[in-house]
Scaffold this motif. Sequence first.
Motif, PDB file in Angstrom:
ATOM      1  N   ILE A   1       6.954  -0.273  -8.535  1.00 15.45           N
ATOM      2  CA  ILE A   1       5.973  -1.245  -9.022  1.00 15.45           C
ATOM      3  C   ILE A   1       4.638  -0.957  -8.358  1.00 15.45           C
ATOM      4  CG2 ILE A   1       6.751  -2.943  -7.292  1.00 15.45           C
ATOM      5  CD1 ILE A   1       5.874  -5.153  -9.290  1.00 15.45           C
ATOM      6  N   VAL A   2       3.563  -1.100  -9.110  1.00 18.00           N
ATOM      7  CA  VAL A   2       2.198  -0.947  -8.606  1.00 18.00           C
ATOM      8  C   VAL A   2       1.498  -2.289  -8.753  1.00 18.00           C
ATOM      9  CG1 VAL A   2      -0.042   0.164  -8.951  1.00 18.00           C
ATOM     10  CG2 VAL A   2       2.054   1.491  -9.231  1.00 18.00           C
ATOM     11  N   ILE A   3       0.870  -2.741  -7.663  1.00 18.04           N
ATOM     12  CA  ILE A   3       0.036  -3.948  -7.719  1.00 18.04           C
ATOM     13  C   ILE A   3      -1.399  -3.516  -7.457  1.00 18.04           C
ATOM     14  CG2 ILE A   3      -0.479  -6.197  -6.710  1.00 18.04           C
ATOM     15  CD1 ILE A   3       2.477  -6.412  -5.935  1.00 18.04           C
ATOM     16  N   GLU A   4      -2.269  -3.823  -8.399  1.00 14.00           N
ATOM     17  CA  GLU A   4      -3.678  -3.432  -8.293  1.00 14.00           C
ATOM     18  C   GLU A   4      -4.498  -4.593  -7.744  1.00 14.00           C
ATOM     19  OE1 GLU A   4      -7.115  -4.787  -9.766  1.00 14.00           O
ATOM     20  OE2 GLU A   4      -5.769  -4.605 -11.502  1.00 14.00           O
ATOM     21  N   ALA A   5      -5.265  -4.316  -6.684  1.00 17.32           N
ATOM     22  CA  ALA A   5      -6.125  -5.324  -6.059  1.00 17.32           C
ATOM     23  C   ALA A   5      -7.502  -4.717  -5.804  1.00 17.32           C
ATOM     24  CB  ALA A   5      -5.499  -5.827  -4.754  1.00 17.32           C
ATOM     25  N   ALA A  46       1.565   7.844 -12.955  1.00 16.32           N
ATOM     26  CA  ALA A  46       2.746   7.109 -12.475  1.00 16.32           C
ATOM     27  C   ALA A  46       4.014   7.558 -13.196  1.00 16.32           C
ATOM     28  CB  ALA A  46       2.544   5.611 -12.657  1.00 16.32           C
ATOM     29  N   PRO A  47       5.165   7.519 -12.504  1.00 15.37           N
ATOM     30  CA  PRO A  47       6.446   7.836 -13.159  1.00 15.37           C
ATOM     31  C   PRO A  47       6.748   6.849 -14.285  1.00 15.37           C
ATOM     32  CG  PRO A  47       6.672   7.736 -10.759  1.00 15.37           C
ATOM     33  CD  PRO A  47       5.319   7.209 -11.077  1.00 15.37           C
ATOM     34  N   GLU A  48       7.619   7.256 -15.181  1.00 15.82           N
ATOM     35  CA  GLU A  48       7.972   6.425 -16.320  1.00 15.82           C
ATOM     36  C   GLU A  48       8.594   5.099 -15.885  1.00 15.82           C
ATOM     37  OE1 GLU A  48       8.071   4.973 -19.963  1.00 15.82           O
ATOM     38  OE2 GLU A  48       7.089   6.849 -19.388  1.00 15.82           O
ATOM     39  N   LYS A  49       9.285   5.102 -14.740  1.00 18.86           N
ATOM     40  CA  LYS A  49       9.979   3.893 -14.282  1.00 18.86           C
ATOM     41  C   LYS A  49       9.039   2.785 -13.824  1.00 18.86           C
ATOM     42  CE  LYS A  49      10.371   5.210  -9.367  1.00 18.86           C
ATOM     43  NZ  LYS A  49      11.257   5.261  -8.200  1.00 18.86           N
ATOM     44  N   THR A  50       7.790   3.126 -13.517  1.00 27.26           N
ATOM     45  CA  THR A  50       6.900   2.220 -12.795  1.00 27.26           C
ATOM     46  C   THR A  50       6.482   1.023 -13.641  1.00 27.26           C
ATOM     47  OG1 THR A  50       6.015   4.148 -11.621  1.00 27.26           O
ATOM     48  CG2 THR A  50       4.814   2.083 -11.400  1.00 27.26           C
ATOM     49  N   ILE A  51       6.533  -0.150 -13.024  1.00 23.61           N
ATOM     50  CA  ILE A  51       5.998  -1.383 -13.610  1.00 23.61           C
ATOM     51  C   ILE A  51       4.605  -1.620 -13.028  1.00 23.61           C
ATOM     52  CG2 ILE A  51       6.264  -3.900 -13.594  1.00 23.61           C
ATOM     53  CD1 ILE A  51       9.281  -3.438 -13.834  1.00 23.61           C
ATOM     54  N   PHE A  52       3.702  -2.094 -13.867  1.00 20.78           N
ATOM     55  CA  PHE A  52       2.300  -2.246 -13.489  1.00 20.78           C
ATOM     56  C   PHE A  52       1.917  -3.727 -13.424  1.00 20.78           C
ATOM     57  CE2 PHE A  52       1.342   1.950 -15.921  1.00 20.78           C
ATOM     58  CZ  PHE A  52       1.803   2.699 -14.850  1.00 20.78           C
ATOM     59  N   ALA A  53       1.249  -4.124 -12.340  1.00 20.20           N
ATOM     60  CA  ALA A  53       0.808  -5.513 -12.195  1.00 20.20           C
ATOM     61  C   ALA A  53      -0.612  -5.557 -11.640  1.00 20.20           C
ATOM     62  CB  ALA A  53       1.751  -6.284 -11.271  1.00 20.20           C
ATOM     63  N   THR A  54      -1.456  -6.367 -12.261  1.00 20.31           N
ATOM     64  CA  THR A  54      -2.790  -6.599 -11.733  1.00 20.31           C
ATOM     65  C   THR A  54      -2.809  -7.918 -10.973  1.00 20.31           C
ATOM     66  OG1 THR A  54      -5.145  -6.898 -12.256  1.00 20.31           O
ATOM     67  CG2 THR A  54      -3.565  -7.687 -13.894  1.00 20.31           C
ATOM     68  N   MET A  97      13.421  -3.287  -7.050  1.00 20.09           N
ATOM     69  CA  MET A  97      12.155  -2.576  -6.862  1.00 20.09           C
ATOM     70  C   MET A  97      11.832  -2.524  -5.375  1.00 20.09           C
ATOM     71  SD  MET A  97       9.842  -3.704 -10.145  1.00 20.09           S
ATOM     72  CE  MET A  97      10.005  -5.487  -9.961  1.00 20.09           C
ATOM     73  N   GLN A  98      12.166  -1.404  -4.764  1.00 15.74           N
ATOM     74  CA  GLN A  98      12.004  -1.234  -3.324  1.00 15.74           C
ATOM     75  C   GLN A  98      10.663  -0.594  -2.960  1.00 15.74           C
ATOM     76  OE1 GLN A  98      13.586  -2.356  -0.802  1.00 15.74           O
ATOM     77  NE2 GLN A  98      12.555  -1.182   0.816  1.00 15.74           N
ATOM     78  N   ASN A  99      10.191   0.329  -3.815  1.00 18.10           N
ATOM     79  CA  ASN A  99       8.993   1.101  -3.493  1.00 18.10           C
ATOM     80  C   ASN A  99       7.775   0.509  -4.181  1.00 18.10           C
ATOM     81  OD1 ASN A  99      10.595   2.935  -2.045  1.00 18.10           O
ATOM     82  ND2 ASN A  99      11.001   4.131  -3.887  1.00 18.10           N
ATOM     83  N   LEU A 100       6.874  -0.038  -3.384  1.00 21.43           N
ATOM     84  CA  LEU A 100       5.664  -0.692  -3.878  1.00 21.43           C
ATOM     85  C   LEU A 100       4.447   0.142  -3.519  1.00 21.43           C
ATOM     86  CD1 LEU A 100       3.853  -3.111  -4.828  1.00 21.43           C
ATOM     87  CD2 LEU A 100       4.134  -4.040  -2.509  1.00 21.43           C
ATOM     88  N   THR A 101       3.530   0.287  -4.460  1.00 21.17           N
ATOM     89  CA  THR A 101       2.219   0.856  -4.183  1.00 21.17           C
ATOM     90  C   THR A 101       1.170  -0.205  -4.456  1.00 21.17           C
ATOM     91  OG1 THR A 101       2.880   3.116  -4.736  1.00 21.17           O
ATOM     92  CG2 THR A 101       0.532   2.618  -4.838  1.00 21.17           C
ATOM     93  N   TYR A 138       6.697  -6.749   5.417  1.00 22.40           N
ATOM     94  CA  TYR A 138       7.382  -7.733   6.272  1.00 22.40           C
ATOM     95  C   TYR A 138       8.684  -8.198   5.621  1.00 22.40           C
ATOM     96  CZ  TYR A 138       7.907 -11.904   9.251  1.00 22.40           C
ATOM     97  OH  TYR A 138       8.383 -12.865  10.127  1.00 22.40           O
ATOM     98  N   ALA A 139       8.686  -8.246   4.291  1.00 21.40           N
ATOM     99  CA  ALA A 139       9.882  -8.658   3.549  1.00 21.40           C
ATOM    100  C   ALA A 139      10.866  -7.507   3.339  1.00 21.40           C
ATOM    101  CB  ALA A 139       9.479  -9.241   2.205  1.00 21.40           C
ATOM    102  N   GLY A 140      10.541  -6.327   3.852  1.00 27.19           N
ATOM    103  CA  GLY A 140      11.482  -5.213   3.808  1.00 27.19           C
ATOM    104  C   GLY A 140      11.202  -4.149   2.772  1.00 27.19           C
ATOM    105  N   LYS A 141      10.104  -4.253   2.041  1.00 24.91           N
ATOM    106  CA  LYS A 141       9.772  -3.239   1.050  1.00 24.91           C
ATOM    107  C   LYS A 141       9.106  -2.038   1.721  1.00 24.91           C
ATOM    108  CE  LYS A 141      11.155  -5.861  -2.361  1.00 24.91           C
ATOM    109  NZ  LYS A 141      12.403  -5.556  -3.094  1.00 24.91           N
ATOM    110  N   ASP A 142       9.249  -0.878   1.100  1.00 30.30           N
ATOM    111  CA  ASP A 142       8.522   0.322   1.521  1.00 30.30           C
ATOM    112  C   ASP A 142       7.223   0.361   0.728  1.00 30.30           C
ATOM    113  OD1 ASP A 142      10.559   1.341   3.285  1.00 30.30           O
ATOM    114  OD2 ASP A 142      11.709   1.826   1.484  1.00 30.30           O
ATOM    115  N   VAL A 143       6.092   0.372   1.431  1.00 23.49           N
ATOM    116  CA  VAL A 143       4.805   0.150   0.783  1.00 23.49           C
ATOM    117  C   VAL A 143       3.864   1.334   1.025  1.00 23.49           C
ATOM    118  CG1 VAL A 143       2.900  -1.454   0.458  1.00 23.49           C
ATOM    119  CG2 VAL A 143       5.110  -2.310   1.252  1.00 23.49           C
TER     120      VAL A 143
END
Length: 282
Positions: free
Chosen positions: A85-89, A108-116, A1-5, A22-27
């Motif tokens: 992956i989406v992280i909601e804050a 969101a695309p079908e591939k996306t994992i959702f995290a609160t 999971m490289q692309n984070l929102t 900082y850890a190398g993800k595209d955010v």
Amino acid sequence: MQNLTVLGTGVLGSQIIFQSAYAGKDVVAYDLSDEILAKLPERWDYLKAAYLRDLPDATAEKLDAAVSRIRATSDLADALSDADIVIEAVPESLEIKQQTWEKVSALAPEKTIFATNSSTLLPSAIAPFVDRSAKFLALHFANEVWKFNTGEVMGHPGTDPEVFEQVARFAEEIGMVPIRIMKEQPGYVLNSLLVPFLDAGAALFVKGVATPADIDKTWKIATGSPSGPFEIFDVVGMMTPYYLGKDSADPVKREFAEILKRDYIDRGRLGKGSGHGFYDYE
């Protein structure tokens, strides 16, 4: 999971964004308005200084590279267009979180994992508002994520076990120590321990027993702890305890929320990140 929102660029949201980059993800950093997003460069400067102070391997070059991997937008469809992956804050309100996830599910695309990143709410209270509840769970961060790097992973009964493990691995990839929460627990492990402590400090203040400074001083001298409850409130920021307390059945918690709103939030004293909270910071 490289692309984070990341949805929400407040105190903790901005830390999750910066640490992941900082850890190398595209955010992609999403918030409601361009006016809010315009404040992010100042926040990145604050975090750069913190990383240089606290992390032996941090360099100006690494930090600049992290910022280059962050893209900000107030267009939700754009923010979600390629998210792994989406992280909601967003603010700690069940209604706000439910409404947010309804909108995200539709875009969101079908591939996306959702995290609160909810501090106290259970994933099962939000999952019915998500169109792929098997891919929904909680990933909870402690404040100052670059130092206090726990990543508490907590599913609901319908969470796919493989998704649970994917998110635990993702947490490790961004420098967190994954803590697997085996059953739903309000507050996970960390806040199940921390919140009663903070509530006790707030109650002493509301009841006029002692000042915040003396409450903190007592705790630090007597236990050797580096921080008292009001120093921790300043790190967390005023908005989270305000949202948690304003509609509480406990009159002491409601009164504490009123004090936070009147004497701190309305005066721009939002916590350490703003330079002013219960204490003033350089």
